[in-house]
Design a protein around this motif. Structure first.
Motif, PDB file in Angstrom:
ATOM      1  N   VAL A  38      48.255   1.900  -1.592  1.00 24.41           N
ATOM      2  CA  VAL A  38      47.008   1.696  -0.846  1.00 24.41           C
ATOM      3  C   VAL A  38      47.005   0.286  -0.251  1.00 24.41           C
ATOM      4  N   GLN A  39      47.210  -0.717  -1.088  1.00 26.12           N
ATOM      5  CA  GLN A  39      47.280  -2.136  -0.716  1.00 26.12           C
ATOM      6  C   GLN A  39      45.914  -2.670  -0.270  1.00 26.12           C
ATOM      7  N   SER A  40      45.399  -2.233   0.881  1.00 28.20           N
ATOM      8  CA  SER A  40      44.090  -2.667   1.353  1.00 28.20           C
ATOM      9  C   SER A  40      43.569  -1.662   2.363  1.00 28.20           C
ATOM     10  N   PHE A  41      42.259  -1.405   2.312  1.00 35.24           N
ATOM     11  CA  PHE A  41      41.643  -0.525   3.309  1.00 35.24           C
ATOM     12  C   PHE A  41      41.041  -1.314   4.466  1.00 35.24           C
ATOM     13  N   ASP A  42      41.153  -2.636   4.450  1.00 37.61           N
ATOM     14  CA  ASP A  42      40.606  -3.465   5.525  1.00 37.61           C
ATOM     15  C   ASP A  42      41.469  -3.292   6.774  1.00 37.61           C
ATOM     16  N   PRO A  43      40.899  -2.770   7.890  1.00 37.48           N
ATOM     17  CA  PRO A  43      41.713  -2.547   9.093  1.00 37.48           C
ATOM     18  C   PRO A  43      42.307  -3.822   9.671  1.00 37.48           C
ATOM     19  N   ARG A  54      35.635 -10.316  -0.004  1.00 33.67           N
ATOM     20  CA  ARG A  54      34.802  -9.178   0.381  1.00 33.67           C
ATOM     21  C   ARG A  54      35.644  -7.944   0.681  1.00 33.67           C
ATOM     22  N   SER A  55      36.717  -8.114   1.431  1.00 37.51           N
ATOM     23  CA  SER A  55      37.538  -6.952   1.768  1.00 37.51           C
ATOM     24  C   SER A  55      38.224  -6.392   0.529  1.00 37.51           C
ATOM     25  N   CYS A  56      38.570  -7.269  -0.429  1.00 34.52           N
ATOM     26  CA  CYS A  56      39.175  -6.797  -1.683  1.00 34.52           C
ATOM     27  C   CYS A  56      38.190  -5.925  -2.455  1.00 34.52           C
ATOM     28  N   VAL A  57      36.949  -6.393  -2.564  1.00 31.99           N
ATOM     29  CA  VAL A  57      35.933  -5.650  -3.304  1.00 31.99           C
ATOM     30  C   VAL A  57      35.610  -4.336  -2.607  1.00 31.99           C
ATOM     31  N   GLU A  58      35.557  -4.356  -1.284  1.00 33.35           N
ATOM     32  CA  GLU A  58      35.289  -3.121  -0.539  1.00 33.35           C
ATOM     33  C   GLU A  58      36.428  -2.122  -0.706  1.00 33.35           C
ATOM     34  N   THR A  59      37.649  -2.610  -0.743  1.00 31.13           N
ATOM     35  CA  THR A  59      38.791  -1.724  -0.987  1.00 31.13           C
ATOM     36  C   THR A  59      38.687  -1.083  -2.361  1.00 31.13           C
ATOM     37  N   VAL A  60      38.355  -1.876  -3.371  1.00 31.26           N
ATOM     38  CA  VAL A  60      38.203  -1.340  -4.719  1.00 31.26           C
ATOM     39  C   VAL A  60      37.122  -0.272  -4.754  1.00 31.26           C
ATOM     40  N   ALA A  61      35.989  -0.516  -4.103  1.00 32.57           N
ATOM     41  CA  ALA A  61      34.897   0.457  -4.103  1.00 32.57           C
ATOM     42  C   ALA A  61      35.338   1.781  -3.505  1.00 32.57           C
ATOM     43  N   ALA A  62      36.071   1.724  -2.395  1.00 31.66           N
ATOM     44  CA  ALA A  62      36.546   2.955  -1.763  1.00 31.66           C
ATOM     45  C   ALA A  62      37.582   3.651  -2.633  1.00 31.66           C
ATOM     46  N   ALA A  63      38.444   2.875  -3.263  1.00 34.09           N
ATOM     47  CA  ALA A  63      39.495   3.455  -4.101  1.00 34.09           C
ATOM     48  C   ALA A  63      38.914   4.077  -5.367  1.00 34.09           C
ATOM     49  N   VAL A  64      37.978   3.388  -5.994  1.00 34.01           N
ATOM     50  CA  VAL A  64      37.369   3.884  -7.233  1.00 34.01           C
ATOM     51  C   VAL A  64      36.650   5.209  -6.994  1.00 34.01           C
ATOM     52  N   ARG A  99      43.636 -16.811  -3.326  1.00 34.47           N
ATOM     53  CA  ARG A  99      44.308 -15.691  -3.994  1.00 34.47           C
ATOM     54  C   ARG A  99      43.714 -15.469  -5.386  1.00 34.47           C
ATOM     55  N   SER A 100      43.463 -16.579  -6.080  1.00 33.73           N
ATOM     56  CA  SER A 100      42.904 -16.481  -7.421  1.00 33.73           C
ATOM     57  C   SER A 100      41.520 -15.837  -7.391  1.00 33.73           C
ATOM     58  N   GLU A 101      40.699 -16.206  -6.416  1.00 34.88           N
ATOM     59  CA  GLU A 101      39.372 -15.609  -6.296  1.00 34.88           C
ATOM     60  C   GLU A 101      39.468 -14.118  -5.984  1.00 34.88           C
ATOM     61  N   GLN A 102      40.420 -13.755  -5.127  1.00 33.35           N
ATOM     62  CA  GLN A 102      40.601 -12.336  -4.794  1.00 33.35           C
ATOM     63  C   GLN A 102      41.007 -11.539  -6.031  1.00 33.35           C
ATOM     64  N   ALA A 103      41.957 -12.075  -6.793  1.00 29.30           N
ATOM     65  CA  ALA A 103      42.420 -11.384  -7.990  1.00 29.30           C
ATOM     66  C   ALA A 103      41.285 -11.218  -8.990  1.00 29.30           C
ATOM     67  N   ALA A 161      38.053 -11.142  -8.320  1.00 33.12           N
ATOM     68  CA  ALA A 161      37.069 -10.195  -7.795  1.00 33.12           C
ATOM     69  C   ALA A 161      37.530  -8.753  -7.993  1.00 33.12           C
ATOM     70  N   ILE A 162      38.810  -8.496  -7.777  1.00 34.06           N
ATOM     71  CA  ILE A 162      39.347  -7.149  -7.989  1.00 34.06           C
ATOM     72  C   ILE A 162      39.236  -6.761  -9.452  1.00 34.06           C
ATOM     73  N   ALA A 163      39.620  -7.674 -10.345  1.00 34.51           N
ATOM     74  CA  ALA A 163      39.566  -7.394 -11.780  1.00 34.51           C
ATOM     75  C   ALA A 163      38.141  -7.094 -12.226  1.00 34.51           C
ATOM     76  N   GLU A 164      37.193  -7.889 -11.758  1.00 38.32           N
ATOM     77  CA  GLU A 164      35.800  -7.675 -12.145  1.00 38.32           C
ATOM     78  C   GLU A 164      35.272  -6.348 -11.621  1.00 38.32           C
ATOM     79  N   ALA A 165      35.637  -6.023 -10.372  1.00 35.18           N
ATOM     80  CA  ALA A 165      35.167  -4.764  -9.789  1.00 35.18           C
ATOM     81  C   ALA A 165      35.743  -3.558 -10.524  1.00 35.18           C
ATOM     82  N   LEU A 166      36.996  -3.628 -10.910  1.00 37.18           N
ATOM     83  CA  LEU A 166      37.620  -2.504 -11.613  1.00 37.18           C
ATOM     84  C   LEU A 166      37.079  -2.356 -13.029  1.00 37.18           C
ATOM     85  N   THR A 167      36.914  -3.463 -13.732  1.00 41.02           N
ATOM     86  CA  THR A 167      36.376  -3.365 -15.084  1.00 41.02           C
ATOM     87  C   THR A 167      34.916  -2.895 -15.053  1.00 41.02           C
ATOM     88  N   ALA A 168      34.172  -3.302 -14.032  1.00 41.40           N
ATOM     89  CA  ALA A 168      32.794  -2.835 -13.898  1.00 41.40           C
ATOM     90  C   ALA A 168      32.744  -1.339 -13.626  1.00 41.40           C
TER      91      ALA A 168
END
Length: 462
Positions: free
Chosen positions: A179-184, A228-238, A274-278, A280-287
């Protein structure tokens, strides 16, 4: 609690730790020693001897590499070839089948198999009937154990309903979707246009034909990527509810992967971003109900990975975190890497050289590495650190008949990490502190005797 990278803006202590260690380029430690240590001193003759000496009563794992894609993703770090024609793939499959027969005849018996992994490239570039025939050949030449697992990597953009049906017929599970990213905007910057609808359709086809276990791969640190795009990708993937996620930081090594030169380096996020993105992804997935597994995997609570982590039996190999306990991995195909008790072997990377070896009846081994007693002890220490964030160095060394003092005494890197509060060292019982678990690769590197070799080939810590 998110562990992938807990650096928070405004926290001076964390910021200083990130600044000190985050830019380091280190191995992902999916093996030890890592591939840059391999040499041509290990070739077909040595590998043939290693195969002949395999225990006949121990199951093995198989890896099959299919090095073809329809288009090049500019971030890719894999060995692959772009083709729009079917003939190169068909010709390669003929060689792959011959290598399977050749290796099977050199083994002392019809070996049992617990795990099979098809990697790429794009393994599902083959025709459905070709995949079924390849799976049938594996069952013919090897004895699959009860509950044996067959995993396949998939590019959702090219997955047909017919191929999904073939995967279901072959008993594939899990299927790992890139998937990598859903951000166009990000997708355009990495030359991989893949909509949410395309991915959801692939998931639908797989589940429709009985492939129930599905994994997603995500990447952070890509050009133009934001929190933001990382969190939006996680939401769509989840929303598609895969069983697992693997979340990797992009490794920009254009010196070695020339197609990465197509990426605008000015658009790449720095270590702090990069650290903030990682995080944010971890928090979104654990949530969303996923449990963090090791450094960069996430799984639903009832997944085998979660159970292995809880039991302390989690392993790490070339596919990342795994439940695979086999000591022997047999690799098939160009560039594939295998492992036995004796050491590592890697096939010729180039398709031409690989093909000439197999066509002439020779194993295609180009290089490898013979493990020493010290290597095995260091590998075990590094694996437990990567899996558990702690390790009892004296206990592991005792099991390997190796002096723990040679790993601990005068270990400057270990002392530095302890001094900075990254880890605790209680008489060789090493624990990475919870706030610094994103630096576990730095802790593992303190036990790497070959760290200075080819550091530019590795990815940044943060």
């Amino acid at each position: 609690m998110a562990q992938i990278s807990p650096c928070q803006p405004g926290n001076p202590l964390q910021a200083s730790i990130l600044q000190k260690y985050g830019e380091a380029r280190l191995p992902r430690y999916t093996s030890y020693p890592t591939a840059p240590r391999f040499s041509a001193s290990i070739g077909p003759v040595a590998y043939a001897d290693w195969l002949a000496g395999l225990p006949h009563d121990e199951p093995v794992s198989l890896y099959l590499h299919v090095p073809f894609c329809r288009s090049m993703c500019w971030y890719c770090g894999c060995h692959t070839t772009i083709t729009g024609r079917e003939q190169p793939v068909t010709d390669y499959l003929g060689l792959l089948r011959e290598e399977i027969r050749m290796v099977a005849t050199r083994a002392p018996a019809r070996l049992g198999v617990e795990k099979v992994h098809f990697g790429g490239g794009t393994p599902t570039i083959v025709k459905p009937e070709e995949f079924i025939a390849l799976a049938d050949l594996l069952h013919e030449r090897f004895a699959f154990t009860d509950g044996a697992e067959m995993a396949v990597e998939i590019d959702p953009r090219t997955l047909s309903a017919g191929m999904a049906a073939a995967l279901g017929q072959a008993g594939v599970a899990p299927a790992s979707l890139g998937v990598q990213s859903f951000d166009p905007v990000v997708q355009k910057a990495i030359n991989r246009i893949q909509s949410e609808e395309c991915t959801a359709e692939a998931v639908h086809h797989l589940r429709r034909f009985g492939v129930e276990r599905i994994n997603f791969d995500l990447i952070y640190g890509l050009p133009n990527q934001t929190v933001r795009s990382c969190v939006e990708t996680v939401a769509a993937a989840v929303a598609m509810r895969p069983d697992r996620f693997a979340v990797f930081g992009y490794a920009h090594v254009p010196t070695f992967k020339k197609h990465q030169r197509m990426i605008d380096e000015a658009a790449l996020p720095g270590s702090a971003a990069r650290s903030e993105q990682a995080r944010a992804i971890a928090e979104a997935l654990t949530a969303a109900g996923y449990r963090q597994i090791g450094l960069d995997h996430f799984a639903l609570p009832d997944d085998d990975l979660a159970a292995a982590q809880a039991a302390g039996t989690l392993r790490r190999n070339f596919q990342g975190y795994t439940t695979d306990s086999c000591e022997t991995l047999i690799g098939f195909g160009a560039s594939s890497i295998g492992r036995t008790w004796h050491g590592y072997v890697q096939n010729e990377v180039g398709l031409g050289l690989y093909g000439r070896h197999i066509a002439s009846g020779r194993l295609a081994t180009a290089k490898g590495y013979r493990l020493s007693q010290e290597d095995r002890a260091r590998a075990a220490v590094i694996e437990r650190l990567m899996c558990d964030f702690e390790v009892d160095v004296p206990a592991i060394c005792a099991r390997h008949g190796f002096d723990a003092g040679r790993l601990l005494d005068g270990n400057v890197r270990l002392a530095m990490l302890a001094g900075d509060g990254v880890l605790e060292n209680d008489g060789g019982l090493i624990r990475v502190r919870g706030a610094h678990r994103f630096l576990v690769r730095v802790a593992a590197a303190a036990f790497d005797a070959y760290l200075e070799e080819s550091p530019r080939t590795h990815s940044k810590v943060a």
